[in-house]
Design a protein around this motif. Sequence first.
Motif, short mmCIF file in Angstrom:
data_model
loop_
_atom_site.label_atom_id
_atom_site.label_comp_id
_atom_site.label_asym_id
_atom_site.label_seq_id
_atom_site.Cartn_x
_atom_site.Cartn_y
_atom_site.Cartn_z
N ILE A 35 0.86 -1.19 0.00
CA ILE A 35 0.00 0.00 0.00
C ILE A 35 0.89 1.25 0.00
O ILE A 35 1.76 1.40 0.87
CB ILE A 35 -0.93 0.03 1.23
N GLU A 36 0.67 2.12 -0.97
CA GLU A 36 1.50 3.32 -1.14
C GLU A 36 0.58 4.56 -1.12
O GLU A 36 -0.44 4.59 -1.78
CB GLU A 36 2.26 3.22 -2.47
N ARG A 37 1.01 5.57 -0.38
CA ARG A 37 0.15 6.77 -0.30
C ARG A 37 0.35 7.71 -1.49
O ARG A 37 -0.52 8.51 -1.81
CB ARG A 37 0.38 7.51 1.01
N PHE A 47 15.88 11.66 -2.87
CA PHE A 47 17.23 11.37 -2.38
C PHE A 47 18.24 12.11 -3.23
O PHE A 47 17.91 12.75 -4.22
CB PHE A 47 17.46 9.86 -2.29
N GLY A 48 19.51 12.03 -2.77
CA GLY A 48 20.53 12.82 -3.41
C GLY A 48 20.88 12.33 -4.79
O GLY A 48 20.78 13.05 -5.78
N GLY A 49 21.20 11.03 -4.89
CA GLY A 49 21.50 10.59 -6.23
C GLY A 49 22.41 9.42 -6.44
O GLY A 49 22.67 9.07 -7.57
N ARG A 50 22.94 8.74 -5.40
CA ARG A 50 23.85 7.64 -5.68
C ARG A 50 23.37 6.37 -4.96
O ARG A 50 23.00 6.41 -3.78
CB ARG A 50 25.25 8.00 -5.17
N ILE A 51 23.42 5.27 -5.70
CA ILE A 51 23.02 3.99 -5.10
C ILE A 51 24.24 3.06 -5.11
O ILE A 51 24.90 2.90 -6.14
CB ILE A 51 21.86 3.35 -5.90
#
Length: 429
Positions: A35-37, A47-51
Motif C-alpha cells: 500500500i502506497e500513499r 534522495f541525493g542521487g547515488r546507489i
Amino acid sequence: MGGTKFDVIVVGAGPAGLTAAQQLASRGGFKVLVIERGKKPGSKNVFGGRIYAHVLDRLYPEYVKEAPVERWVRRERITMMTEDSWTTVDFETTKVEHKSFTAYLTNFVEWLDKKAEAAGAVVVSEVPVDSLIIKDGRVVGVRAGNDEVYGDVTIIAEGINRLVLERSGLAPPKLSPEIVALGVKEVIKLSKEEINDRFNLDEDEGLAWVIAGFPTHYLPGGAFIYTNKEAITLGIVLYLSYGYQLDVPIHDLIEEFRLHPMVKRLIKGGQLLEYSAHLTPVAGINAAPPKLYGNGYLVTGDAAGFLLHLGILIRGGVDFAMESGRLAAEAVTKAHDLGKYDEDTLSVYGRLLEDSFVLKELKTFRNAHKVLIEPRLYSDYVRMINNLLRRYFEVDGTPRKLGSTLLESKGNLTLIDLARDAIRLVMNL
Ligand SMILES: Cc1cc2nc3c(=O)[nH]c(=O)nc-3n(C[C@H](O)[C@H](O)[C@H](O)COP(=O)(O)OP(=O)(O)OC[C@H]3O[C@@H](n4cnc5c(N)ncnc54)[C@H](O)[C@@H]3O)c2cc1C
C-alpha cells in the motif's frame, strides 16, 4: 482493497517495501499487498542521487543492463568551502568497477515496482495507511480511512516520517530533532556534453561530490552534487537540531549555494527542472524504534533508522533499505514454515540483521553522529584549511613554514581542540 485477507501487507512502496514484496511473491509464493500513499510508487521518494550497487548483485544480477542507471561513479570529491575559497580532495580511478551509480530514485523505485508486480505482488497507490490494527497485542492488519485489510504479518516500510508506527504506539510520538536532518534538492538540466566537459567525465562516467562549510552557513550538514546523464542534482542536508541557528530559510541556502562562484560556473545555462524536500535519519541505529519486530510485524528501511549518514556523506540508504526488505522477507518465510508470526518466531529477523552489513555497519558507526554533530567541524576547520592553504601558497617575500602557517591559520581553535577532535574522529569514524 477491504474484505480480502493477504498473507503479507507491506506499508510503503519504497526500496525497502518493494524489495520485501518482490522477494516474498517470487520466492515464497506469498499473497502480498503493498500500500502506497503517493500517486504511484516512486512519486514521494527523494534522495541525493547515488546507489551503492552491492545489494543488487544478489537481488537482481541482471541490473547492470536493466536498472535505470544514470552514470557509474568514477570520481569522488570532498570540498571544504568558504564564501571565497574552496579546497577539494579529488579521487579518481581508471577502473570502472560498477560499485555505485547515480540515479533518479523515482525511476529506480518504478523499476523495483515492476519487479515486485511481475513477481505477483499487488501494489495499490494513493492509499495512505492511517494505523495498524492491533488485536490482543498482535498486529493483524492495517486501517486506511474506512477500509480495513487483514494480513498474517505486516511489514512497515513507510520511510523516516513514520506516522503509522507512531499512531500505533510502536515508536515515540515525535521524531526528535537530534536524529533527523532536512534535505532539499534541485535537478538542473544540462546537456551531456556540458556535463562531461565541466566535470571532466567520459561517456556514462559519474561524479559524486560532497561539500561542507558555506552551503549550510557553517552548521552541521553539507551539500551534494551528483552528475546524471543530462542533468545534475544538487542539494543541502542540514541537521535539524541546528535549524534554529539558521539565519535564513533552508530554501535560501540552496539558492546561495547555486550562486557560489564554484557552483555558478558549473551550472551556467542550466535549467531548473525540479525541487523537492524530505527528512532523512542521521543518528543511524540510534534512530531505530524501540522494537524492529513484534507480534505480527517487522520494521524495515528508513522507518527502522537504517541509514548511515556520516556528516556530509550518505554512506548507505537505498542499499540498507533493500537489504532490510530482503531480510524481512527471509524472516517471514522462516516464520511461515513454523506456522506462526509471533514476536519469538519473528526474532529471526533480528538475528539476520545482526549478521548482515546493515547492523554491522550501523553498530560500527553507532557514535559517529555524536562526533559529527560538532559544529567546529563545519566552521572553524573549514576556515582553517582554506586559510592555511591560502597563506601557504601566497608568496610575498615572507618566509612561511607549514607549522607556523598552521598556527596562524587556526583561528578560534586551540591546540587542545585540534588534538581532541582528531582523536574523536579517528576513534569513531
Ligand atoms: C536529501 C536526501 C538525499 C539522500 N541521498 C541518498 C543517496 O545519495 N544514496 C542513498 O542510498 N540514499 C540517500 N538518501 C536516503 C534514501 O533516500 C533512503 O534511505 C531510502 O529511500 C529509504 O527507503 P525506504 O523504502 O525505507 O523509505 P522511502 O524511500 O522513504 O519510502 C517509503 C514509502 O512509503 C510511503 N508511505 C509513507 N507513509 C505511508 C503511509 N502511511 N501509507 C502508505 N504509504 C506510505 C512513502 O510515500 C514512500 O513511497 C537520501 C535521502 C534524502 C532525504
